[in-house]
Design an enzyme around this catalytic site. Structure first.
Site, PDB file in Angstrom:
ATOM      1  N   ASP A 377       0.708  -1.423   0.023  1.00 18.59           N
ATOM      2  CA  ASP A 377      -0.037  -0.263   0.095  1.00 18.59           C
ATOM      3  C   ASP A 377       0.875   1.085   0.036  1.00 18.59           C
ATOM      4  O   ASP A 377       0.331   2.170  -0.406  1.00 18.59           O
ATOM      5  CB  ASP A 377      -0.866   0.025   1.214  1.00 18.59           C
ATOM      6  CG  ASP A 377      -2.159  -1.037   0.957  1.00 18.59           C
ATOM      7  OD1 ASP A 377      -2.310  -1.458  -0.131  1.00 18.59           O
ATOM      8  OD2 ASP A 377      -2.818  -1.198   1.977  1.00 18.59           O
ATOM      9  N   TYR A 462     -10.139  -1.403   1.569  1.00 20.63           N
ATOM     10  CA  TYR A 462      -9.777  -1.463   3.029  1.00 20.63           C
ATOM     11  C   TYR A 462      -9.703  -0.082   3.588  1.00 20.63           C
ATOM     12  O   TYR A 462      -9.173   0.834   3.109  1.00 20.63           O
ATOM     13  CB  TYR A 462      -8.751  -2.379   3.095  1.00 20.63           C
ATOM     14  CG  TYR A 462      -9.043  -3.931   3.572  1.00 20.63           C
ATOM     15  CD1 TYR A 462      -9.564  -4.197   4.741  1.00 20.63           C
ATOM     16  CD2 TYR A 462      -8.861  -4.900   2.605  1.00 20.63           C
ATOM     17  CE1 TYR A 462      -9.948  -5.425   4.959  1.00 20.63           C
ATOM     18  CE2 TYR A 462      -9.137  -6.233   2.738  1.00 20.63           C
ATOM     19  CZ  TYR A 462      -9.677  -6.371   4.059  1.00 20.63           C
ATOM     20  OH  TYR A 462      -9.926  -7.689   4.276  1.00 20.63           O
TER      21      TYR A 462
END
Length: 760
Positions: A377, A462
């Site tokens: 990420d 998420y």
């Protein structure tokens, strides 16, 4: 004289009005007499709030500084840089501006009063599409920058190929145009019959990563989902492999298509076989809106709301936070997210840096995109997606909310309102307590009130909630909880080997969550050692009965001497007590130390035989201890996701030189996380309960006693003194209670979301 008589109707109307007025006044008097007075906004004990200029060493760049750096870069005419949002990959794009942290020795010299302030500088990332490489520059001094230097080779010891770049808004724009022109336009009938695509319905794209199977490739599997709320759990069974290695979009091509478990070399082949009936077709059906987060029931009553009855016990001045015995500086990196520096307890530095480094997930599937998916990420930007926090839900209503600014893949710096919150939290349990029912009858206890520093990042499907928590016992906790939507795939034959069905034709795919934290502890200085402690049973003869034996637990202590020895892998037995220790001792002759207590439920790390593992080699280790180096600042990098096979940062190399870690400045790299096997209760959202991990930094012989014994929050009483307020504020709470003065609810979080249409 004739006496006038009142109309009976008017008379009774007046009587009823008088009675109603009397009743109403009685009710209002009763209500107001029972209502707690409004709390005073005046603090009973005002915490120190003066600005300490030293904390600004770690402060994020201001809006003005971002603009100054941008102007300076545009003045470098030989670089031919663009800041236009839809800059094409073939041009040179100013992608990122972020704070460049000073060298630790220089910063410490300034913080401790023996040296000048470090030069304030910025890191600038430019994607040189016209030249085929990426460059990192350091620009300074700030304000009013006048110099730049290329630090790419210095930081990474390699060239950064243009294929390692993050996909920008400009590239996404071209990708969407490509799909419409080269794929959708050729499959109108299939899209309408299988997915209901038409004038009022479309498909949304969600890309999988990495982009290819070897260095230099840029091939992305793009999966398509229904355009509904919670799209991530509405897969349709259609994916396209796009080869977009070239910086010229005219050279891109759809290399492979996947439809309902079948593969096709081109849109034309899929169209021909679909029209001739030689494929297993998906027939469109309307589905229920199971992904919506709208409440299914009407609210009945408001839940408990915490508030500060006597004002806040913490203060925020710039990027400096003070709370009781604690102080720390903070920042929010667009790439790695939340971080704190110069963390002190009672004026003594305990942590130089505590920061998020990386969030990684590896997925399992039989569908092509998710079969290969390994998300890193920070290559997208963890802090980049820290949007406004919702008052009363994401953080307590009366928390302190702070704005941040970022410059990443934008034409101008962007303000994110209320993207950090700080609040004192009563955990609902005592920090310590004892009820003495033998001999000296008494009660002594203390509520566990701690300061929480929080942000939440919504990275695609998420949402990660990041907390740094400061306890009155001298402990610091870094933890993360995951929520949001699971990433799903269309259920086909063999899919149930990789997860559970969670909706009609929807598979919740098994995946791991690995989170890496950097913990740069300075325990009574920078000369530290790494120790482990555990237990073993030893067979001991009883002194008073030598013929009898008992198994007795015994302390086992060890000091690890080198980096390889202190690289504690997952899957191996790890000592339960891990310590960064000083050679200084406490009153009782024990080395002062802080313990690393890791909370983790991780799955297995990716096998080292896989080429992509080099980009996430930090995940091998539960804890790894290295000698501090300014050039080993992060465990991952912006470029790891799109060049996993030759990563700019390979953490395992930090350890390979196996340097001594005795009496050195040490850094602990801590990996935590959890294995996620999605299930029905992940619909519509994964809950935070049980889905997270973290590390607790606990004093271990650092003090001579528990420091919380000196807290004013302590409560003590014995028989006959239960009602005394002298050492028990709880006894007088009823008389002192009040209702809070609440801030009005506002929200501007949607102002900072990515909106492709804004830049067209």
């Amino acid at each position: 004289m004739v006496q006038k008589r009142m109309n009976p109707l008017v008379k009774w109307t007046l009587i009823l009005l008088v009675l109603a007025s009397v009743i109403l006044n009685i009710v209002l008097i009763c209500v107001n007499s029972n209502r707690a007075p409004k709390c005073s906004t005046r603090r009973v004990h005002t915490p120190p709030s003066e600005q300490d200029a030293r904390s600004r060493v770690f402060a994020d760049l201001s809006r003005e500084e971002y603009e100054q750096v941008q102007r300076f870069m545009l003045q470098q005419k030989d670089l031919h840089i663009s800041t236009r949002q839809l800059t094409e990959p073939s041009d040179n794009f100013l992608f990122l501006i972020d704070l460049s942290l000073p060298r630790k020795a220089v910063a410490l010299s300034y913080l401790d009063g023996s040296g000048p302030a470090p030069v304030r500088e910025a890191t600038v990332v430019v994607f040189f599409g016209s030249k085929g490489y990426i460059r990192e520059y350091v620009v300074g001094p700030l304000p009013n920058p006048s110099t730049l230097r290329d630090v790419t080779k210095e930081r990474y010891k390699m060239e950064l190929p243009i294929t390692a770049r993050t996909v920008t808004i400009g590239e996404y724009h071209l990708m969407f145009q490509f799909f419409e022109r080269e794929v959708f336009s050729k499959l109108r009938r299939l899209l309408q019959e299988s997915f209901g695509v038409g004038d009022h319905r479309k498909l949304n794209a969600f890309e999988q990563m990495p982009r290819g199977v070897r260095s230099g490739e840029r091939k992305t599997w793009v999966s398509f989902f229904r355009d509904v709320s919670g799209m991530y759990i509405h897969p349709v069974g259609f994916e396209v492999l796009l080869d977009h290695k070239s910086v010229n979009a005219s050279a891109w091509r759809a290399e492979c298509l996947y439809y309902n478990g079948q593969y096709f070399d081109s849109a034309e082949e899929l169209q021909e076989k679909y029209n001739s009936g030689n494929v297993k077709k998906i027939v469109y059906e309307d589905t229920e809106d199971y992904g919506s987060l709208k409440a299914r029931t009407k609210p009945l009553q408001l839940g408990p709301q915490p508030f500060d009855a006597e004002g806040r016990r913490f203060s925020v001045s710039g990027n400096l936070v003070r709370y009781l015995d604690w102080s720390f500086a903070f920042g929010l990196s667009a790439l790695t997210g939340m971080r704190v520096f110069d963390v002190r307890f009672r004026g003594e530095r305990i942590v130089y840096e505590l920061s998020v480094q990386e969030a990684m997930s590896v997925y399992g599937s039989v569908t092509p995109g998710m079969m290969m998916t390994k998300f890193l990420d920070s290559s997208i930007g963890i802090g980049r997606f820290a949007h406004e926090l919702v008052r009363g839900v994401d953080c307590p209503h009366e928390a302190a909310y702070l704005d941040t600014y970022r410059y990443i893949d934008v034409p101008v710096p962007v303000r994110f309102r209320n993207s950090i919150c700080i609040f004192e939290h009563n955990t609902g349990q005592p920090l310590r307590r004892h009820f003495a029912d033998f001999y000296h009858n008494s009660y002594g206890g203390m509520v566990n009130s701690a300061l929480v520093f929080r942000t939440i990042t919504a990275i695609g499907n998420y949402d990660y909630m990041w907390d740094f928590i400061f306890y009155q016992s001298g402990s610091v906790e870094a933890k993360v909880h995951a929520t949001g939507y699971i990433s799903s795939s269309y259920l086909v034959d063999g899919g149930l080997k990789h997860g559970h069905q969670v909706a009609k034709n929807v598979l919740g795919n098994i995946h791991t969550h690995f989170i890496n934290f950097k913990v740069d502890l300075d325990v009574a200085g920078v000369k530290n050692v790494f120790q482990t402690k555990d237990m073993e049973f030893v067979n001991v003869s009883l002194p008073w009965m030598s013929e009898r034996f008992a198994m007795v637990p015994q302390l086992v202590e060890k000091q690890l001497k080198t980096e390889l020895e202190a690289a504690l892998r997952y899957g191996t037995k790890t000592p339960r007590y891990l310590h960064i220790a000083s050679n200084q001792t406490n009153r009782w002759g024990h080395q002062r130390s802080y313990r690393l207590q890791v909370f983790s439920f991780t799955g297995d790390p990716l096998p080292e035989s896989q080429a992509e593992e080099r980009a996430m080699s930090w995940a091998r280790y539960k804890v790894a201890i290295t000698k501090h180096k300014d050039m080993e600042a992060t465990s991952s990098s912006l470029y790891s996701q799109n060049n996993m096979w030759s990563p700019a940062v390979d953490f395992s190399k930090f350890i390979q030189d196996d340097e001594s870690i005795e009496d050195e400045d040490l850094v602990a790299w801590v990996t935590t996380g959890f294995l996620h096997i999605p299930h029905a209760e992940d619909i519509p959202n994964t809950v935070t309960v049980g889905n997270g991990g973290g590390v607790l930094l606990r004093p271990h012989n650092y003090f001579d006693e528990d420091p919380s014994i000196h807290s004013a929050d302590g409560v003590y009483f014995g028989p006959g003194s239960e009602g005394s307020c002298e050492s028990n504020r709880m006894a007088c709470l009823a008389q002192e209670s009040c209702s809070p003065v609440l801030e009005p609810f506002t929200y501007h979080g949607f102002d900072g979301v990515l909106k492709f249409e804004d830049w067209i």
